[in-house]
Design an enzyme around this catalytic site. Structure first.
Site, PDB file in Angstrom:
ATOM      1  NE  ARG A  20       5.992  47.198   8.917  1.00  0.00           N
ATOM      2  CZ  ARG A  20       5.898  47.543  10.205  1.00  0.00           C
ATOM      3  NH1 ARG A  20       5.482  48.762  10.542  1.00  0.00           N
ATOM      4  NH2 ARG A  20       6.193  46.670  11.161  1.00  0.00           N
ATOM      5  CB  ALA A  75       9.332  43.756  15.290  1.00  0.00           C
ATOM      6  CD  GLU A 128       5.787  45.523  20.354  1.00  0.00           C
ATOM      7  OE1 GLU A 128       4.948  45.242  19.470  1.00  0.00           O
ATOM      8  OE2 GLU A 128       5.810  46.624  20.933  1.00  0.00           O
ATOM      9  CD  GLU A 170       3.500  43.350  16.317  1.00  0.00           C
ATOM     10  OE1 GLU A 170       4.158  42.438  15.788  1.00  0.00           O
ATOM     11  OE2 GLU A 170       3.739  44.560  16.119  1.00  0.00           O
ATOM     12  CD  GLU A 182       0.331  47.189  15.812  1.00  0.00           C
ATOM     13  OE1 GLU A 182      -0.499  47.197  16.751  1.00  0.00           O
ATOM     14  OE2 GLU A 182       1.563  47.238  15.988  1.00  0.00           O
TER      15      GLU A 182
END
Length: 208
Positions: free
Chosen positions: A68, A80, A97, A101, A148
């Site tokens: 992040r 998320a 999601e 993910e 990601e």
């Protein structure tokens, strides 16, 4: 006294949008205060998000670790993502999601809790779901990119996450709220008393 958040909208004398980004924007409102003064408030306009606390039959929570940039950390998080389409059913977004993910699907879905992440500076609303009865998703894995592409995955015992939250070792808001809400729900009226997966969400209305 009923302890419940209530909708309210104070008068806005003027508004401007000085920045428009790819997914969010910044708005400036001149808001009339109770004493009649006018104060400028800047805040991020956000489409809303969903998050999924997915827990398996061994009481392990499915986690991802992602970089992040604003906080310069790789954070352990629960899956998320954004509500990409205005009025999108949040359950469908959460299922998407979880698939994208983690390549996982779930048979049992409940609403765990709804939160405003940073109400003093952003209008983001997040619905956190509880997902149970997990299994591998069908088909090929989703093609990831950008941050990601560097995701790490783990399944971590719920009790270990509680210790990590209270020790200040885990900081993602959806993980913290989701984990502690699950523990509170179990200690209270039980998971079957949680709201259904398509319960109304006034912060982000949708068509079921």
């Amino acid at each position: 006294m009923t302890i419940k958040d209530t909708p309210q909208e104070w008068e806005i004398r003027a508004t401007d949008t000085p920045f428009v980004g790819n997914k969010t924007s910044v708005r400036t409102d001149d808001v009339v205060m109770p004493d009649g003064s006018v104060v400028r408030r800047d805040y991020q306009v956000h489409p809303g998000s969903v998050a999924v606390l997915a827990i398996d039959d061994e009481d392990r929570v499915l986690l991802i670790k992602q970089y992040r940039h604003p906080v310069r950390h790789k954070l352990w998080e629960i899956p998320a993502g954004l509500l990409d389409i205005p009025g999108e059913n949040p359950l469908h977004a959460a299922q998407r999601e979880l698939y994208e993910e983690a390549h996982v699907k779930a048979e049992d879905w409940r609403v765990l809790t709804d939160v405003y992440t940073t109400a003093g500076g952003c209008d983001e609303a997040v619905r956190i779901f509880l997902a149970r009865d997990l299994s591998e998703a069908d088909g090929e894995r989703f093609e990831v990119e950008d941050e990601e592409a560097d995701l790490e995955h783990a399944r971590v015992p719920l009790a270990q996450l509680v210790r990590g939250v209270l020790a200040g070792e885990l900081h993602n808001n959806c993980l913290v709220v989701g984990v502690l809400s699950l523990v509170a729900a179990r200690a209270g009226n039980g998971l079957e008393a949680l709201r259904p997966a398509e319960a109304p969400w006034p912060a982000r209305p949708f068509v079921a």
